[in-house]
Motif scaffolding. Structure first.
Motif, PDB file in Angstrom:
ATOM      1  N   GLU A  85      35.037  40.357  13.956  1.00 29.93           N
ATOM      2  CA  GLU A  85      36.070  40.558  14.890  1.00 29.93           C
ATOM      3  C   GLU A  85      36.672  39.570  15.326  1.00 29.93           C
ATOM      4  OE1 GLU A  85      35.358  42.030  19.527  1.00 29.93           O
ATOM      5  OE2 GLU A  85      33.480  41.694  18.193  1.00 29.93           O
ATOM      6  N   LEU A  86      37.976  39.787  15.488  1.00 32.69           N
ATOM      7  CA  LEU A  86      39.027  38.815  16.279  1.00 32.69           C
ATOM      8  C   LEU A  86      38.871  39.044  17.874  1.00 32.69           C
ATOM      9  CD1 LEU A  86      41.985  38.951  14.009  1.00 32.69           C
ATOM     10  CD2 LEU A  86      40.532  37.084  14.191  1.00 32.69           C
ATOM     11  N   ILE A  87      38.596  37.849  18.728  1.00 34.08           N
ATOM     12  CA  ILE A  87      38.679  38.029  19.995  1.00 34.08           C
ATOM     13  C   ILE A  87      39.995  37.131  20.406  1.00 34.08           C
ATOM     14  CG2 ILE A  87      37.117  37.263  21.680  1.00 34.08           C
ATOM     15  CD1 ILE A  87      34.915  37.514  19.728  1.00 34.08           C
ATOM     16  N   PHE A  88      40.792  37.880  20.959  1.00 38.57           N
ATOM     17  CA  PHE A  88      42.162  37.204  21.721  1.00 38.57           C
ATOM     18  C   PHE A  88      41.604  36.626  23.033  1.00 38.57           C
ATOM     19  CE2 PHE A  88      43.311  39.419  17.976  1.00 38.57           C
ATOM     20  CZ  PHE A  88      44.100  38.714  17.540  1.00 38.57           C
ATOM     21  N   ILE A  89      41.895  35.672  23.561  1.00 38.88           N
ATOM     22  CA  ILE A  89      41.550  35.253  25.076  1.00 38.88           C
ATOM     23  C   ILE A  89      42.871  34.670  25.704  1.00 38.88           C
ATOM     24  CG2 ILE A  89      40.205  34.143  26.825  1.00 38.88           C
ATOM     25  CD1 ILE A  89      38.136  33.942  24.615  1.00 38.88           C
TER      26      ILE A  89
ATOM     27  N   LEU B 232      44.825  45.701  10.318  1.00 34.94           N
ATOM     28  CA  LEU B 232      43.883  44.868  10.112  1.00 34.94           C
ATOM     29  C   LEU B 232      42.621  45.610   9.933  1.00 34.94           C
ATOM     30  CD1 LEU B 232      44.160  42.016  12.854  1.00 34.94           C
ATOM     31  CD2 LEU B 232      44.228  41.809  10.432  1.00 34.94           C
ATOM     32  N   LYS B 233      41.609  45.120   8.961  1.00 36.04           N
ATOM     33  CA  LYS B 233      40.654  45.834   8.593  1.00 36.04           C
ATOM     34  C   LYS B 233      39.465  45.381   9.581  1.00 36.04           C
ATOM     35  CE  LYS B 233      41.883  48.263   4.833  1.00 36.04           C
ATOM     36  NZ  LYS B 233      43.365  48.532   5.536  1.00 36.04           N
ATOM     37  N   ILE B 234      39.902  44.698  10.677  1.00 37.13           N
ATOM     38  CA  ILE B 234      38.873  43.893  11.455  1.00 37.13           C
ATOM     39  C   ILE B 234      39.073  44.277  12.952  1.00 37.13           C
ATOM     40  CG2 ILE B 234      38.101  41.668  12.467  1.00 37.13           C
ATOM     41  CD1 ILE B 234      39.318  40.420   9.955  1.00 37.13           C
ATOM     42  N   LYS B 235      37.870  44.543  13.707  1.00 42.96           N
ATOM     43  CA  LYS B 235      38.100  45.002  15.174  1.00 42.96           C
ATOM     44  C   LYS B 235      38.748  43.883  15.925  1.00 42.96           C
ATOM     45  CE  LYS B 235      35.494  45.958  19.016  1.00 42.96           C
ATOM     46  NZ  LYS B 235      34.104  46.161  19.540  1.00 42.96           N
ATOM     47  N   SER B 236      39.568  44.415  16.945  1.00 39.93           N
ATOM     48  CA  SER B 236      40.337  43.185  17.650  1.00 39.93           C
ATOM     49  C   SER B 236      39.891  43.575  19.180  1.00 39.93           C
ATOM     50  CB  SER B 236      41.927  43.136  17.686  1.00 39.93           C
ATOM     51  OG  SER B 236      42.307  42.994  16.247  1.00 39.93           O
ATOM     52  N   SER B 237      39.560  42.217  19.867  1.00 41.32           N
ATOM     53  CA  SER B 237      39.375  42.417  21.140  1.00 41.32           C
ATOM     54  C   SER B 237      40.207  41.682  22.152  1.00 41.32           C
ATOM     55  CB  SER B 237      37.721  42.238  21.534  1.00 41.32           C
ATOM     56  OG  SER B 237      36.958  43.201  21.017  1.00 41.32           O
ATOM     57  N   PHE B 238      40.557  42.051  23.468  1.00 42.69           N
ATOM     58  CA  PHE B 238      41.396  41.089  24.178  1.00 42.69           C
ATOM     59  C   PHE B 238      40.883  40.987  25.444  1.00 42.69           C
ATOM     60  CE2 PHE B 238      43.495  43.584  20.916  1.00 42.69           C
ATOM     61  CZ  PHE B 238      44.671  42.645  20.378  1.00 42.69           C
ATOM     62  N   TYR B 239      40.567  39.803  25.809  1.00 45.54           N
ATOM     63  CA  TYR B 239      40.167  39.211  27.199  1.00 45.54           C
ATOM     64  C   TYR B 239      41.153  38.583  27.862  1.00 45.54           C
ATOM     65  CZ  TYR B 239      35.759  40.689  25.166  1.00 45.54           C
ATOM     66  OH  TYR B 239      34.971  41.801  24.330  1.00 45.54           O
ATOM     67  N   TYR B 240      40.939  38.323  29.290  1.00 40.99           N
ATOM     68  CA  TYR B 240      41.760  37.544  29.875  1.00 40.99           C
ATOM     69  C   TYR B 240      40.952  36.458  30.756  1.00 40.99           C
ATOM     70  CZ  TYR B 240      45.040  41.313  29.168  1.00 40.99           C
ATOM     71  OH  TYR B 240      45.943  42.169  28.722  1.00 40.99           O
ATOM     72  N   ILE B 241      41.651  35.461  31.188  1.00 38.87           N
ATOM     73  CA  ILE B 241      40.963  34.546  32.117  1.00 38.87           C
ATOM     74  C   ILE B 241      39.912  34.916  33.094  1.00 38.87           C
ATOM     75  CG2 ILE B 241      42.478  33.971  34.100  1.00 38.87           C
ATOM     76  CD1 ILE B 241      42.704  30.984  33.353  1.00 38.87           C
ATOM     77  N   ASP B 242      39.988  35.917  33.709  1.00 36.94           N
ATOM     78  CA  ASP B 242      39.001  36.383  34.776  1.00 36.94           C
ATOM     79  C   ASP B 242      38.235  36.989  33.865  1.00 36.94           C
ATOM     80  OD1 ASP B 242      41.209  38.307  34.367  1.00 36.94           O
ATOM     81  OD2 ASP B 242      40.706  39.508  35.942  1.00 36.94           O
ATOM     82  N   HIS B 243      37.771  37.219  32.487  1.00 32.97           N
ATOM     83  CA  HIS B 243      36.650  37.880  31.892  1.00 32.97           C
ATOM     84  C   HIS B 243      35.827  36.622  31.215  1.00 32.97           C
ATOM     85  CE1 HIS B 243      39.490  41.227  31.117  1.00 32.97           C
ATOM     86  NE2 HIS B 243      38.920  41.799  32.198  1.00 32.97           N
TER      87      HIS B 243
END
Length: 118
Positions: free
Chosen positions: A3-7, A56-67
């Motif tokens: 998983e890719l995790i974008f913050i 992408l063959k990978i899950k992507s999740s997105f988070y913010y500073i308040d997470h």
């Protein structure tokens, strides 16, 4: 599972999105989330970015500073924005804030992610 995790270095929610939208128009050089700046324009998500994420063959999740409090794997004192990769239960910083902030375009970001994934 990978998983890719974008913050993002921005707060979540519609109100904050409107503030960010205005900030990027009025004073783009002082906007603090370079990840937001290169993946979103004033009309929304960059088309190339959306297409890339779908490919992408990978899950992507997105988070913010308040997470951040919900993300136990992220150190309390981290510079944002950044991107993590998760392999099973192992989290690794993939692209830190300095590297991300040095990228000039969404295409540069895509190229860098591809380099790191290979």
């Amino acid at each position: 599972m990978r998983e890719l995790i974008f913050i993002y270095n921005a707060k979540s929610g519609i109100f904050n999105a409107l503030i960010d939208w205005g900030h990027k128009i009025i004073s783009p050089s002082t906007y603090e989330c370079h990840l937001c700046s290169i993946t979103y324009n004033n009309r929304g998500k960059e088309k190339i970015w959306g297409n890339y994420l779908k490919s992408l063959k990978i899950k992507s999740s997105f988070y913010y500073i308040d997470h951040l409090a919900d993300l136990e794997f992220v150190p309390k004192q981290i510079n944002l924005p950044c991107i993590y990769i998760k392999n099973d239960d192992n989290y690794q910083l993939m692209i830190d804030a300095d590297e991300l902030n040095s990228l000039k375009s969404v295409q540069d970001l895509i190229s860098r992610i591809n380099e790191k994934l290979n």
